[in-house]
Motif scaffolding. Structure first.
Motif, mmCIF file in Angstrom:
data_model
loop_
_atom_site.group_PDB
_atom_site.id
_atom_site.type_symbol
_atom_site.label_atom_id
_atom_site.label_comp_id
_atom_site.label_asym_id
_atom_site.label_seq_id
_atom_site.Cartn_x
_atom_site.Cartn_y
_atom_site.Cartn_z
ATOM 1 N N ARG A 33 0.828 -1.203 0.000
ATOM 2 C CA ARG A 33 0.000 0.000 0.000
ATOM 3 C C ARG A 33 0.872 1.267 0.000
ATOM 4 O O ARG A 33 0.592 2.241 -0.691
ATOM 5 N N GLU A 36 2.214 1.540 -3.805
ATOM 6 C CA GLU A 36 1.235 1.711 -4.878
ATOM 7 C C GLU A 36 0.290 2.884 -4.651
ATOM 8 O O GLU A 36 -0.180 3.500 -5.614
ATOM 9 N N VAL A 37 0.010 3.204 -3.393
ATOM 10 C CA VAL A 37 -0.928 4.301 -3.101
ATOM 11 C C VAL A 37 -0.170 5.535 -2.609
ATOM 12 O O VAL A 37 -0.149 6.568 -3.275
ATOM 13 N N ASN A 41 0.515 7.045 -6.128
ATOM 14 C CA ASN A 41 -0.795 7.609 -6.473
ATOM 15 C C ASN A 41 -1.436 8.279 -5.259
ATOM 16 O O ASN A 41 -2.538 7.905 -4.838
ATOM 17 N N SER A 45 -7.452 6.982 -3.517
ATOM 18 C CA SER A 45 -7.642 6.137 -2.336
ATOM 19 C C SER A 45 -7.154 4.725 -2.643
ATOM 20 O O SER A 45 -6.946 4.351 -3.799
ATOM 21 N N THR A 46 -6.987 3.925 -1.594
ATOM 22 C CA THR A 46 -6.605 2.526 -1.787
ATOM 23 C C THR A 46 -7.636 1.813 -2.645
ATOM 24 O O THR A 46 -7.288 1.022 -3.532
ATOM 25 N N VAL A 49 -7.170 2.711 -6.358
ATOM 26 C CA VAL A 49 -6.011 2.030 -6.934
ATOM 27 C C VAL A 49 -6.312 0.547 -7.102
ATOM 28 O O VAL A 49 -5.997 -0.062 -8.131
ATOM 29 N N TRP A 64 -3.186 -6.546 0.408
ATOM 30 C CA TRP A 64 -2.368 -5.372 0.672
ATOM 31 C C TRP A 64 -1.484 -5.591 1.893
ATOM 32 O O TRP A 64 -1.969 -5.904 2.973
#
Length: 278
Positions: A33, A36-37, A41, A45-46, A49, A64
């Protein structure tokens, strides 16, 4: 991509890290998490994504994990450890990749790195990594594959720390400084920006192996003059890998030179290797 036979493309606006996504081939992906988040990004939000990764890769679920091993944080994070009073810095990192510590070896079997209690007492970096790996184990042991079956988890040792001393004029020293704003006085942890002689630690990993059709290429670290502990761990890891992959030949290679600028044999070849893997 067309040259290797790819003709159908799926586009996306999200940013991602290749070595941070581990697929089991049956609809499940393991990812971090924080990478990737939070890093890639932050405006999403999680859930957003996750929905996009599921669309792109035709996934049924994502498991995650929060953070990866501590030595794989951004190089500018700060001092990794103090060893005999000397600050040790990351030589580079893979930027937080799952494949540095957690891998699928079949659709519901996972290899997960492990720091022992005694190792965590030796280095602060290993203490932090142990906390993260223990948290990852808790998540994985309470997760299931797409069919609802629990995962089998095999623990893998972490490598012994290897330190590289560098000085101005060395390629690794000069390029380390050049990557950052020279006007910046401090690293992210508030410690001074290092200049001159530096002691570095590559992000080492036994989990960043490469699975090919008939072989598995394994990262190892022992060479003449290094600690016998390194040799013993290399041998233990090769035995584990051969038991996991009985139908493939496990081929070791000394990977320190590759690891010193971040990543490993899996993430360095991921997209090319997977295109030809059966």
């Amino acid at each position: 991509a067309i040259e290797i036979g790819c003709h159908d493309f799926i586009n996306s606006d999200i940013a991602s890290e290749g070595g941070d996504k581990e697929f089991n081939g049956r609809g499940v992906c393991i990812a971090l998490r924080n990478t990737e988040v939070d890093k890639r990004n932050p405006e999403l939000s999680t859930e957003e994504v996750e929905d996009e990764l599921k669309r792109i890769f035709n996934l049924k679920k994502i498991v995650w994990l929060e953070k990866g091993v501590y030595e794989d944080e951004l190089t500018t994070s700060g001092v990794l450890d103090y060893v005999n009073g000397v600050p040790v810095y990351r030589s580079s990192s893979a930027n937080g990749h799952t494949d540095e510590f957690c891998r699928f070896v079949d659709h519901n079997t996972i290899v997960l790195a492990e720091v022992t209690e005694s190792e965590a007492e030796e280095l602060n970096s290993l203490k932090i990594t142990k906390e993260r790996l223990d948290a990852a184990y808790d998540v994985l042991s309470n997760s299931t594959d797409a069919d609802g079956n629990p995962f089998k988890i095999i623990r893998m040792p972490v490598p012994e720390a290897i330190y590289v001393d560098s000085k101005p004029g060395d390629w690794i020293n000069d390029t380390w400084a050049q990557r950052y704003d020279e006007a910046k006085d401090v690293l992210d942890d508030g410690s001074p920006m290092p200049h001159g002689d530096m002691r570095m630690q590559p992000a080492l990993s036994y989990c960043n192996f490469l699975i090919l059709n008939n072989i598995v290429i394994a990262q190892t670290y022992y060479e003449e003059g290094r600690s016998e502990k390194i040799k013993e761990k290399d041998q233990r890891v090769l035995k584990i890998l051969q038991e996991i992959f009985p139908d493939r030949k496990v081929i070791p290679f000394l990977s320190t030179a590759l690891n010193i600028r971040g990543g490993g044999v899996h993430c360095a070849t991921k997209n090319v290797a997977n295109a030809g893997r059966k």
